[in-house]
Scaffold this active site. Structure first.
Site, PDB file in Angstrom:
ATOM      1  N   GLY A   1       8.148  29.514 -19.749  1.00 36.59           N
ATOM      2  CA  GLY A   1       8.491  29.246 -18.360  1.00 36.59           C
ATOM      3  C   GLY A   1       8.866  30.526 -17.634  1.00 36.59           C
ATOM      4  O   GLY A   1       8.479  31.629 -18.028  1.00 36.59           O
ATOM      5  N   SER A   2       9.644  30.385 -16.580  1.00 36.79           N
ATOM      6  CA  SER A   2       9.990  31.519 -15.736  1.00 36.79           C
ATOM      7  C   SER A   2      11.133  32.327 -16.326  1.00 36.79           C
ATOM      8  O   SER A   2      11.963  31.823 -17.090  1.00 36.79           O
ATOM      9  CB  SER A   2      10.392  31.024 -14.338  1.00 36.79           C
ATOM     10  OG  SER A   2      11.650  30.373 -14.385  1.00 36.79           O
TER      11      SER A   2
ATOM     12  N   GLU B   1       8.477  32.954 -23.995  1.00 37.52           N
ATOM     13  CA  GLU B   1       7.215  33.405 -23.415  1.00 37.52           C
ATOM     14  C   GLU B   1       7.312  33.139 -21.929  1.00 37.52           C
ATOM     15  O   GLU B   1       7.291  31.996 -21.480  1.00 37.52           O
ATOM     16  CB  GLU B   1       6.032  32.658 -24.049  1.00 37.52           C
ATOM     17  CG  GLU B   1       4.688  33.285 -23.727  1.00 37.52           C
ATOM     18  CD  GLU B   1       4.092  32.773 -22.434  1.00 37.52           C
ATOM     19  OE1 GLU B   1       4.111  33.539 -21.424  1.00 37.52           O
ATOM     20  OE2 GLU B   1       3.625  31.629 -22.418  1.00 37.52           O
TER      21      GLU B   1
ATOM     22  N   CYS C   1       0.313  32.573 -16.602  1.00 42.21           N
ATOM     23  CA  CYS C   1       1.146  33.740 -16.898  1.00 42.21           C
ATOM     24  C   CYS C   1       0.310  34.975 -17.180  1.00 42.21           C
ATOM     25  O   CYS C   1       0.705  36.089 -16.827  1.00 42.21           O
ATOM     26  CB  CYS C   1       2.081  33.427 -18.071  1.00 42.21           C
ATOM     27  SG  CYS C   1       1.234  33.015 -19.617  1.00 42.21           S
TER      28      CYS C   1
END
Length: 502
Positions: free
Chosen positions: A250-251, A272, A306
């Protein structure tokens, strides 16, 4: 589009070939008309429900559960109870379960793909590809092993390193890749003998819940579970002292909160996070080929990936030609509802992200950057969270569109002339997920690539991944690896064993 894939092995046949009993032997197609939590081998409803919004139509999706803290407690207790027996199941049997699960996932490809379109807005072809890609990851993980590592074997001492399961683990799945990213956590967790609780994003809970439900046919009760809910669900899981590992995708902003909550109980973590991947284009490329390939990767999932190309640095001698090829592709890329024929770019997946991208576009307009193409498709009149794909022509290095990760269909393109300088500019970011170099002189491209500060480097390609190879994260893009042998080991504790004769 309908894709039917036969199941290679029926659930009942699979169950007869293993030493344990799966949660159920249901062989009927999954029911995608309703969604529930999966707790202790059963579908579990909740008193309150919620729904996400189809980003193409703004119509409500199906109702999904809102888990309570009691649901979390039940799931963790079920996982703890199931672990001792699951840990005794041989690796080959666990591998057989993962392979059978991959076949069953493919057999439901049409339903999973349609669900991805409704919850993410992906074009149907890309959604279908994600399901097949996920199944391939599951199979590729099964090619890997974690054997004991013999360190010493002498007449008076035997030393080995071995791997043991961590125990109760949690996989937090983002909204931009629910099937593929679930597969990247499910396979290594199951193979290494852990129990896994899947926690999807509130914006995309549907595929993840169905993947947990599908697991009932291949894993014992409590080994693969799924909980959906509001933003309080994540903290309940990450602060639970019985959870031994959290794998988060995620962020970076959310990751900081997850890391802090996990650190209180010394959990193992894999992170990640985002990226701001540069692509460096050398002067010896074929402009049309390189331009189209780079633009294609940049617009995957409407830029909500991403490892998509986020910044392009083109040598000044071929700048105009490569830029023209990129703009040509971007201008022609049809955007719209993922169920429409020929759509390449779907909507932004949810309202908060749509607002972030719109705010960035406002900054682009305010700072009077050069936006291309000047004409073509328009998002006006479209009902959903649609944004016209655009290219920003040679913006300053300190502009927001270069410094920040857009996570939308916006691509800044800049000039370069000096190799040392372009490497410095490419590395001038807090992110370190991926980077690519494009050129016919592979020796030179490799030299440039070796200087880039990122976990994943590509030459004349970008965003290629395979489950048998580590997917590494540098800088604030995270730490640990989700894939490869390192990915498997990340779901284990390392244990050293020393033996001497009595």
């Amino acid at each position: 589009m309908t894709v039917n894939v036969p199941v290679k092995e029926t659930t009942s046949a699979f169950a007869k070939g293993v030493s344990y009993k799966p949660a159920n032997n249901d062989e009927s197609p999954l029911d995608f008309s309703s969604y529930k939590n999966i707790i202790d081998g059963e579908l579990s409803g909740t008193k309150e429900t919620r729904h996400s919004t189809n980003p193409s139509t703004l119509e409500p999706n199906k109702e999904s559960p809102i888990s309570t803290k009691q649901d979390v407690d039940r799931a963790v207790k079920a996982a703890e109870a199931a672990l001792p027996a699951w840990g005794k199941v041989p690796w080959d049997e666990r591998k057989k379960a993962v392979l059978a699960y991959a076949d069953a996932l493919e057999a439901n490809v049409s339903e999973f793909a349609a669900t991805i379109v409704r919850e993410l807005g992906l074009p149907l072809s890309q959604a279908t590809g994600e399901v097949f890609w996920g199944a391939q990851w599951l199979r590729d993980f099964c090619k890997l092993t974690l054997p004991e590592n013999l360190i010493e074997a002498t007449w008076d001492r035997h030393v080995v390193e071995r791997y043991t399961p961590i125990g109760v683990t949690v996989g937090i799945i983002p909204w931009n890749g629910p099937v593929i990213l679930t597969c990247g956590k499910l396979a290594p967790a199951m193979l290494t003998g852990n129990a896994l609780i899947l926690k999807p994003s509130p914006f995309a809970p549907y595929c993840v819940l169905k993947m947990a439900e599908l697991g009932l046919r291949f894993f014992p009760p409590g080994i693969l579970q799924g909980l959906a809910g509001h933003d309080d669900l994540g903290p309940w899981l990450t602060t639970d002292p019985r959870v031994g590992k959290v794998s988060f995708t995620g962020s970076a902003n959310t990751a900081e909160k997850v890391i802090k909550s996990c650190s209180d109980t010394m959990k193992r973590m894999t992170m990640e996070l985002g990226g701001n991947d540069p692509a460096i284009v050398c002067e010896d490329v074929d402009p049309d080929v390189a331009g189209q390939k780079i633009a294609t990767v940049a617009l995957l999932r409407s830029g909500q990936l991403c490892m998509a190309v986020k910044r392009v640095y083109i040598h000044e001698s071929v700048y105009d030609a490569v830029l023209a090829a990129i703009v040509k592709y971007v201008k022609a890329a049809k955007f719209g509802d993922g169920f429409e024929d020929g759509v390449v770019v779907g909507p932004i997946c949810n309202k908060p992200q749509y607002d972030r991208v719109q705010e960035l576009i406002e900054d682009i307009e305010k700072t009077k950057l050069d936006v291309l193409p000047k004409d073509g498709q328009s998002a006006e009149g479209k009902k959903g969270y649609f944004i016209r794909p655009i290219v920003i022509n040679n913006p300053p290095d300190d502009s927001r569109v270069v410094v920040e990760e857009p996570f939308g269909p916006i691509l800044p393109v800049m000039k370069w002339s000096d190799e040392d300088d372009v490497v410095r500019r490419a590395n001038d970011t807090t992110y370190g997920l991926g980077a690519s170099v494009w050129g016919k002189d592979l020796k030179r491209a490799s030299r440039i690539a070796s200087r880039l500060e990122a976990g994943n480097i590509w030459i004349n390609t970008h965003a290629e991944l395979q489950a048998t190879t580590a997917f590494a994260c540098h800088k604030k893009s995270g730490f640990g690896s989700e894939l490869g042998v390192q990915g498997l080991a990340g779901w284990c504790n390392v244990q050293a064993m020393y033996t001497r004769p009595s």
